[in-house]
Design an enzyme around this catalytic site. Structure first.
Site, PDB file in Angstrom:
ATOM      1  N   LYS A  54      -7.038  -8.714  -2.747  1.00  0.00           N
ATOM      2  CA  LYS A  54      -6.678  -7.977  -3.967  1.00  0.00           C
ATOM      3  C   LYS A  54      -7.409  -6.648  -4.045  1.00  0.00           C
ATOM      4  O   LYS A  54      -6.845  -5.631  -4.398  1.00  0.00           O
ATOM      5  CB  LYS A  54      -7.010  -8.835  -5.185  1.00  0.00           C
ATOM      6  CG  LYS A  54      -6.714  -8.176  -6.528  1.00  0.00           C
ATOM      7  CD  LYS A  54      -5.236  -8.127  -6.787  1.00  0.00           C
ATOM      8  CE  LYS A  54      -4.886  -7.447  -8.104  1.00  0.00           C
ATOM      9  NZ  LYS A  54      -3.500  -6.982  -8.105  1.00  0.00           N
TER      10      LYS A  54
ATOM     11  N   LYS B 133       6.741  -4.620  -1.966  1.00  0.00           N
ATOM     12  CA  LYS B 133       6.681  -5.895  -2.717  1.00  0.00           C
ATOM     13  C   LYS B 133       7.343  -6.997  -1.903  1.00  0.00           C
ATOM     14  O   LYS B 133       6.807  -8.086  -1.769  1.00  0.00           O
ATOM     15  CB  LYS B 133       7.407  -5.785  -4.068  1.00  0.00           C
ATOM     16  CG  LYS B 133       6.708  -5.081  -5.188  1.00  0.00           C
ATOM     17  CD  LYS B 133       5.539  -5.792  -5.790  1.00  0.00           C
ATOM     18  CE  LYS B 133       4.259  -5.513  -5.097  1.00  0.00           C
ATOM     19  NZ  LYS B 133       3.555  -4.295  -5.352  1.00  0.00           N
TER      20      LYS B 133
ATOM     21  N   TRP C 171     -13.616 -13.139   3.537  1.00  0.00           N
ATOM     22  CA  TRP C 171     -12.447 -12.529   4.173  1.00  0.00           C
ATOM     23  C   TRP C 171     -12.992 -11.900   5.451  1.00  0.00           C
ATOM     24  O   TRP C 171     -13.730 -10.921   5.413  1.00  0.00           O
ATOM     25  CB  TRP C 171     -11.854 -11.475   3.238  1.00  0.00           C
ATOM     26  CG  TRP C 171     -10.528 -10.926   3.665  1.00  0.00           C
ATOM     27  CD1 TRP C 171      -9.297 -11.471   3.428  1.00  0.00           C
ATOM     28  CD2 TRP C 171     -10.289  -9.702   4.376  1.00  0.00           C
ATOM     29  NE1 TRP C 171      -8.318 -10.664   3.963  1.00  0.00           N
ATOM     30  CE2 TRP C 171      -8.894  -9.576   4.538  1.00  0.00           C
ATOM     31  CE3 TRP C 171     -11.111  -8.705   4.880  1.00  0.00           C
ATOM     32  CZ2 TRP C 171      -8.306  -8.503   5.190  1.00  0.00           C
ATOM     33  CZ3 TRP C 171     -10.520  -7.624   5.530  1.00  0.00           C
ATOM     34  CH2 TRP C 171      -9.135  -7.540   5.681  1.00  0.00           C
TER      35      TRP C 171
ATOM     36  N   GLU D 115       8.107   1.165  -3.000  1.00  0.00           N
ATOM     37  CA  GLU D 115       7.405   0.093  -3.706  1.00  0.00           C
ATOM     38  C   GLU D 115       8.194  -1.222  -3.626  1.00  0.00           C
ATOM     39  O   GLU D 115       7.619  -2.297  -3.399  1.00  0.00           O
ATOM     40  CB  GLU D 115       7.158   0.496  -5.166  1.00  0.00           C
ATOM     41  CG  GLU D 115       6.506  -0.561  -6.039  1.00  0.00           C
ATOM     42  CD  GLU D 115       5.133  -1.032  -5.561  1.00  0.00           C
ATOM     43  OE1 GLU D 115       4.565  -0.443  -4.631  1.00  0.00           O
ATOM     44  OE2 GLU D 115       4.647  -2.016  -6.122  1.00  0.00           O
TER      45      GLU D 115
ATOM     46  N   HIS E 129      19.229   9.918  10.906  1.00  0.00           N
ATOM     47  CA  HIS E 129      18.503  10.601  11.979  1.00  0.00           C
ATOM     48  C   HIS E 129      17.825   9.607  12.923  1.00  0.00           C
ATOM     49  O   HIS E 129      16.916   9.974  13.653  1.00  0.00           O
ATOM     50  CB  HIS E 129      17.478  11.582  11.388  1.00  0.00           C
ATOM     51  CG  HIS E 129      18.138  12.683  10.622  1.00  0.00           C
ATOM     52  ND1 HIS E 129      18.826  13.714  11.234  1.00  0.00           N
ATOM     53  CD2 HIS E 129      18.278  12.890   9.289  1.00  0.00           C
ATOM     54  CE1 HIS E 129      19.339  14.505  10.315  1.00  0.00           C
ATOM     55  NE2 HIS E 129      19.022  14.026   9.121  1.00  0.00           N
TER      56      HIS E 129
ATOM     57  N   ASN F 261     -20.771  -9.428   0.241  1.00  0.00           N
ATOM     58  CA  ASN F 261     -19.447  -8.799   0.233  1.00  0.00           C
ATOM     59  C   ASN F 261     -19.642  -7.369   0.686  1.00  0.00           C
ATOM     60  O   ASN F 261     -20.486  -6.659   0.147  1.00  0.00           O
ATOM     61  CB  ASN F 261     -18.878  -8.856  -1.193  1.00  0.00           C
ATOM     62  CG  ASN F 261     -17.558  -8.105  -1.323  1.00  0.00           C
ATOM     63  OD1 ASN F 261     -16.951  -7.710  -0.327  1.00  0.00           O
ATOM     64  ND2 ASN F 261     -17.124  -7.905  -2.550  1.00  0.00           N
ATOM     65  N   GLY F 262     -18.893  -6.926   1.691  1.00  0.00           N
ATOM     66  CA  GLY F 262     -19.024  -5.552   2.185  1.00  0.00           C
ATOM     67  C   GLY F 262     -19.193  -5.548   3.685  1.00  0.00           C
ATOM     68  O   GLY F 262     -18.909  -6.554   4.357  1.00  0.00           O
TER      69      GLY F 262
ATOM     70  N   ARG G  19      -8.668 -12.639  -4.546  1.00  0.00           N
ATOM     71  CA  ARG G  19      -9.225 -11.504  -3.810  1.00  0.00           C
ATOM     72  C   ARG G  19      -8.921 -11.608  -2.317  1.00  0.00           C
ATOM     73  O   ARG G  19      -9.052 -10.625  -1.592  1.00  0.00           O
ATOM     74  CB  ARG G  19     -10.745 -11.456  -4.023  1.00  0.00           C
ATOM     75  CG  ARG G  19     -11.132 -11.154  -5.456  1.00  0.00           C
ATOM     76  CD  ARG G  19     -12.611 -11.302  -5.666  1.00  0.00           C
ATOM     77  NE  ARG G  19     -13.382 -10.302  -4.965  1.00  0.00           N
ATOM     78  CZ  ARG G  19     -13.624  -9.084  -5.385  1.00  0.00           C
ATOM     79  NH1 ARG G  19     -13.139  -8.691  -6.542  1.00  0.00           N
ATOM     80  NH2 ARG G  19     -14.345  -8.239  -4.689  1.00  0.00           N
TER      81      ARG G  19
ATOM     82  N   CYS H  66     -13.609 -10.971  -0.128  1.00  0.00           N
ATOM     83  CA  CYS H  66     -14.849 -11.701  -0.361  1.00  0.00           C
ATOM     84  C   CYS H  66     -15.150 -11.826  -1.854  1.00  0.00           C
ATOM     85  O   CYS H  66     -15.091 -10.860  -2.593  1.00  0.00           O
ATOM     86  CB  CYS H  66     -16.057 -11.059   0.311  1.00  0.00           C
ATOM     87  SG  CYS H  66     -15.969 -11.043   2.077  1.00  0.00           S
TER      88      CYS H  66
ATOM     89  N   GLU I 288       5.299  -7.852   1.470  1.00  0.00           N
ATOM     90  CA  GLU I 288       3.961  -8.448   1.357  1.00  0.00           C
ATOM     91  C   GLU I 288       3.987  -9.888   0.853  1.00  0.00           C
ATOM     92  O   GLU I 288       3.154 -10.686   1.242  1.00  0.00           O
ATOM     93  CB  GLU I 288       3.012  -7.583   0.531  1.00  0.00           C
ATOM     94  CG  GLU I 288       3.309  -7.503  -0.932  1.00  0.00           C
ATOM     95  CD  GLU I 288       2.337  -6.596  -1.687  1.00  0.00           C
ATOM     96  OE1 GLU I 288       1.166  -6.516  -1.317  1.00  0.00           O
ATOM     97  OE2 GLU I 288       2.766  -5.976  -2.677  1.00  0.00           O
TER      98      GLU I 288
END
Ligand code: F6R
Length: 601
Positions: free
Chosen positions: A596, A478, A74, A474, A497, A98-99, A28, A2, A481
């Site tokens: 973000k 990357k 969002w 990482e 295993h 936002n929230g 964002r 948001c 995503e």
């Protein structure tokens, strides 16, 4: 997650400011957008599902307007559609939010009894109705917004317009980011810096439950109904920093900024040799245990930090995912340090973890990129990374800056404990490191070749041991995503295993081997997957570079001072992920479903 922009000003270009501001906040993450603006004594609300351009097509941007609020949503409560999009208007009140309002069901029932009905499925419309109800009773918006702190549970940054006062923009925040920016005969609110950087670099940070009242020539901040004085801050980041500067994507630009970012982050600690490093950091001597808590890539930097601190500074380190940490039993005492790592400084789970440590009187250290963010403000100690404004949702330069900071911490502790006696070698190599990073980034033909080889596959595996395992995690994040290829990172010795059953002919396996002490072990594991048909892409160092038949592609990075080796090793992983996503035509800077700054739990 948001984005909010608000404008009040004489230039009457509210719609331009809102749309341009929302566009800069696109990173964002969002799935719908909307604006409310003053149009000939009325508040006009226009909103639309999907990209901002859909909203823009419904607007006449030439409309003169001196007041407005805009929002990218969002979705959390209710699907992304026009009705659920913000702004919401109930009675005389229009808001963007936002929230998350946690007690919205409870409030909804109370408001229904007072005769309110609701069009959307959102928690925001409930908050809007609550403000309208209180305002109709008290007729004093400052008192009403003050009261929100008692009635609304959860997190919120709100931009508010009132039909009775069409010269004024109001704002309030609790645990969601919001800044008030000061222009010339115009003032703004925004979720983040880039939204208003074109107009001003002066801003005020709102603390939790402070209420801001903005007119075109005045900003007043209230706490508990009383006017309070606030410091005016200046943004360090400039407009150019928030632009692509000729790169196809922000992510690529940010990958290329890493040498500078590392230099900026590290050099401030060495302006007076090793003494300044020790002076500028907390005294770590009293700690015999460290917890590192973070989310996503920041969690991965924590794992890299753990390897460095345990090995070179001899302190046990536990690394925890913040969303787990906040609900688990903690074994901490006065000799423990909790390090919270966050680019944005606003990640809800990381803030919660920090507060738990603070509430238990445990020393906390924040490694944060955004100056004045919630985590930076609430931690006992703060060390700022100097990554600048990171726009691409997938972090690269902020990640590297965090790794560099953890390397400095490991070095500091090891040096003060006498485990490392010579600081010159490290300091000299830091300069060389920047050159080596630049050199790698200028010579990426082999990385492109690998990207072409793997961009059409469905699964990729990443392998490594120890610190290389944290890099594998990482690299895998990357890739998945931004390219939407499924990938998994495995500790190299663990694959046999179970997971090795997934390896078949030509399954790509990216294997990282940079640690001399365990290189042979990892190579044995690589041979196991090679024997089962895997296509192996080996990433190793010049020192460990040898000819072998256990890889199909070999990418060699230079050696550097051992504490910062990861800063070179990560580069091929970032570039490969980027190039694969580009070949697949993905929306690299704004991957689907992602935000973000994750400001909800
Ligand atoms: C992945 C990524 C995220 C963030 C995570 C934490 O590329 O960027 O995994 O690392 O959401 O965010 P911050 O660091 O802002 O707390």
């Amino acid at each position: 997650m948001c984005g909010i922009v608000g404008y009040v000003g004489r230039k009457e270009n509210a719609l331009h400011v809102l749309i341009e501001g929302l566009k800069t906040l696109e990173y964002r993450g969002y799935d719908s957008a909307g604006v409310a603006y003053l149009d000939k004594n009325n508040i006009n609300i226009i909103k639309e599902k999907g990209k901002i351009v859909n909203l823009e097509n419904k607007l006449n941007l030439d409309t003169k307007s001196s007041l407005g609020i805009g929002h990218t949503r969002w979705a959390t409560h209710g699907e992304p559609n026009e009705i659920n999009s913000h702004p919401h208007k109930v009675g005389k009140i229009t808001i963007v939010h936002n929230g998350i309002i946690e007690n919205y069901e409870e409030l909804k029932n109370i408001l229904k009894q007072s005769g309110y009905t609701f069009k959307s499925e959102t928690d925001t419309e409930i908050a809007c109705a609550l403000i309208d109800k209180l305002y109709s009773e008290k007729n004093d918006i400052i008192k009403v917004l003050d009261k929100c702190a008692d009635l609304l549970r959860g997190s919120y940054a709100l931009g508010i317009l009132i039909d009775d006062d069409l010269n004024t923009l109001y704002a309030i925040r609790k645990d969601s980011p919001l800044i008030v920016a000061l222009g010339d005969n115009e003032n703004y609110i925004a979720s983040d810096v880039p939204a208003i950087l074109k107009y001003t670099n002066k801003y005020i940070l709102l603390e939790n439950n402070e209420v801001a009242k903005l007119t075109n020539n005045n900003v007043t901040v209230f706490k508990n109904g009383k006017i309070i004085n606030k410091d005016i801050n200046t943004f360090e980041w400039n407009v150019e920093a928030a632009m692509k500067n000729g790169y196809d994507h922000f992510m690529l630009k940010e990958i290329h900024e890493q040498p500078k970012v590392i230099y900026d982050t590290v050099s401030t600690f060495f302006n007076n040799g090793i003494d300044s490093l020790i002076e500028k950091m907390p005294d770590f001597k009293k700690y015999n245990k460290i917890h590192i808590v973070a989310c996503g890539s920041a969690y991965h930097t924590g794992l890299t930090g753990k390897s460095l601190i345990e090995r070179y500074a001899d302190i046990p380190v536990d690394v925890e995912i913040a969303s787990e940490y906040r609900y688990k039993k903690l074994f901490l005492d006065e000799k423990s340090l909790v390090i919270i790592i966050s680019q944005s400084g606003e990640t809800a789970d990381s803030i919660a973890a920090l507060r738990i440590a603070n509430d238990n009187n445990i020393d906390t250290l924040a490694i944060v990129n955004v100056v004045g963010s919630s985590i930076a403000r609430e931690a006992k100690y703060v060390l700022y990374t100097k990554a600048g404004c990171e726009i691409a949702v997938a972090t690269t330069k902020a990640y590297s800056a965090q790794v560099a900071m953890l390397a400095l911490i490991a070095f500091n502790i090891a040096y003060t404990k006498g485990f490392i006696s010579n600081s010159n070698e490290f300091m000299n190599e830091l300069n060389n490191l920047v050159n080596k990073m630049n050199h790698l980034l200028d010579n990426i033909d082999e990385y492109l070749e690998v990207a072409k080889e793997i961009y059409q596959v469905e699964h990729v595996f990443f392998l490594g041991r120890g610190i290389d395992y944290s890099l594998a995690m990482e690299g895998s994040l990357k890739l998945k995503e931004i390219s939407y290829i499924h990938s998994e990172a495995y500790a190299a010795g663990e694959l046999k295993h179970g997971t090795i059953s997934l390896i078949e002919k030509d399954t790509p396996v990216i294997a990282i081997v940079t640690d001399e002490k365990i290189a042979e072990k990892t190579i044995s594991n690589i041979k196991e997957v090679k024997a089962r048909g895997a296509k192996v892409i080996l990433i190793t160092t010049e020192k460990l570079n040898k000819v072998g038949d256990y890889y199909d592609y070999k990418l060699v990075v230079p050696n550097t001072y051992i504490l910062v080796q990861s800063l070179l090793t990560i580069l091929p992983l970032q570039i490969i992920a980027y190039e694969v996503a580009k070949l697949r035509g993905c929306d690299i800077d704004k991957p689907r479903n992602l935000a973000k700054s994750v400001t909800v739990e």
